[in-house]
Design a protein around this motif. Sequence first.
Motif, short mmCIF file in Angstrom:
data_model
loop_
_atom_site.label_atom_id
_atom_site.label_comp_id
_atom_site.label_asym_id
_atom_site.label_seq_id
_atom_site.Cartn_x
_atom_site.Cartn_y
_atom_site.Cartn_z
N GLN A 166 -19.08 -41.06 77.53
CA GLN A 166 -20.19 -41.82 78.01
C GLN A 166 -20.71 -40.92 79.24
O GLN A 166 -20.10 -40.41 80.24
CB GLN A 166 -19.92 -43.30 78.41
CG GLN A 166 -19.58 -43.90 77.45
CD GLN A 166 -19.35 -45.45 77.62
OE1 GLN A 166 -19.54 -45.75 78.67
NE2 GLN A 166 -19.45 -46.56 76.60
N LEU A 167 -22.10 -40.91 79.35
CA LEU A 167 -22.90 -40.69 80.65
C LEU A 167 -23.43 -41.92 81.12
O LEU A 167 -23.70 -42.92 80.57
CB LEU A 167 -23.86 -39.94 79.98
CG LEU A 167 -23.82 -38.42 79.48
CD1 LEU A 167 -24.96 -37.82 78.75
CD2 LEU A 167 -23.18 -37.66 80.35
N ARG A 168 -23.10 -42.11 82.51
CA ARG A 168 -23.41 -43.10 83.12
C ARG A 168 -24.67 -42.71 84.40
O ARG A 168 -24.45 -41.73 84.79
CB ARG A 168 -22.48 -43.83 84.17
CG ARG A 168 -23.01 -44.88 84.69
CD ARG A 168 -21.67 -45.62 85.59
NE ARG A 168 -20.48 -45.79 84.82
CZ ARG A 168 -19.45 -45.90 85.31
NH1 ARG A 168 -19.07 -45.57 86.48
NH2 ARG A 168 -18.45 -46.08 84.26
N LEU A 169 -25.73 -43.39 84.17
CA LEU A 169 -26.98 -43.03 84.86
C LEU A 169 -26.69 -43.31 86.33
O LEU A 169 -26.33 -44.38 86.59
CB LEU A 169 -28.22 -43.66 84.39
CG LEU A 169 -28.99 -42.89 83.35
CD1 LEU A 169 -28.39 -43.06 82.09
CD2 LEU A 169 -30.32 -43.66 83.10
N ALA A 170 -27.17 -42.19 87.18
CA ALA A 170 -27.13 -42.69 88.76
C ALA A 170 -28.14 -43.29 89.24
O ALA A 170 -28.06 -43.61 90.12
CB ALA A 170 -26.60 -40.98 89.48
N SER A 171 -29.25 -43.22 88.60
CA SER A 171 -30.45 -43.88 88.89
C SER A 171 -31.39 -44.33 87.83
O SER A 171 -30.99 -43.91 86.85
CB SER A 171 -31.35 -42.84 89.94
OG SER A 171 -31.62 -41.81 89.05
N ASP A 172 -32.22 -45.13 88.00
CA ASP A 172 -33.29 -45.53 87.00
C ASP A 172 -34.14 -44.48 86.35
O ASP A 172 -34.16 -43.39 87.02
CB ASP A 172 -34.37 -46.55 87.58
CG ASP A 172 -33.84 -47.82 88.01
OD1 ASP A 172 -32.78 -48.15 87.48
OD2 ASP A 172 -34.57 -48.35 88.72
N LEU A 173 -34.11 -44.56 85.00
CA LEU A 173 -34.81 -43.52 84.32
C LEU A 173 -36.17 -44.07 83.74
O LEU A 173 -36.17 -45.04 83.09
CB LEU A 173 -34.02 -43.24 83.18
CG LEU A 173 -34.61 -41.85 82.09
CD1 LEU A 173 -34.85 -40.57 82.98
CD2 LEU A 173 -33.74 -41.87 80.97
#
Length: 183
Positions: free
Chosen positions: A138-145
Motif C-alpha cells: 500500500q501507498l499512503r498519500l502524504a498530502s491531497d492529490l
Amino acid sequence: MIKSHACLLMAALLAMPTAALSDTLELPADATVNAQVIDELTLSSQAPERNDVILHPVADGHASHTLPQYCVMVANARLDGRRIRLTTNALTCIETDGSESEIYSGEISAAAYDSDGNFGLAACQEGSCRLTPEQTFQLRLASDLALEQQENPAAKLNEQRRQAQGEGVANPIPATRPDPDTD
C-alpha cells in the motif's frame, strides 16, 4: 441466495471509492492505494538506493481508494535496516471511456507501508532485499492529490480524423498503379 466469490469481489470493488475522473483526478491525504513494482527491485548494502522505480496501481487488497487502471508512478527506493522505503514523486494516468481518453499527470507524495502498518516494506532476507512484481503493498498519500486533466493531443487527432471521415477524405485508397512487369 448464495453469492460467488467473484460477485462479492466485484461488489467490493464497485463500492470502493475511486478517484473522481472528470476535470480533476483527486484523492485525499492519507488515502491508500495498492501498488506493485513493474520490474523486480533488489537493494543491498552495496546498492542501497535506486531512483526512478516504476510502480503501477492494482485493485486487489484493502486500500481505501483506487486509481485508474492505466497509471504509472515513479518512486525512489532506499534501504533502511531490513526495510525498503519507497516514496513516490510522479504519477501519470490515462482513463479511457470508449474511444475517449483523459490524461492526468503531475506530482504525488506517497510512501509505501507494509501490512504491519509500518513505513517501509519488510522485504529483506539473507542480506538481500527485493520486491517482485507479484508483491502488492500500500501507498499512503502524504498530502491531497489534485491533478487537472491535461490536453490530449491524440484526442484532437482522432476528432480531426472522424470529421474528415464524415467528409469522405480520410484514409483515401491509393490509386492502383500498373505492374511494371506486366506490359
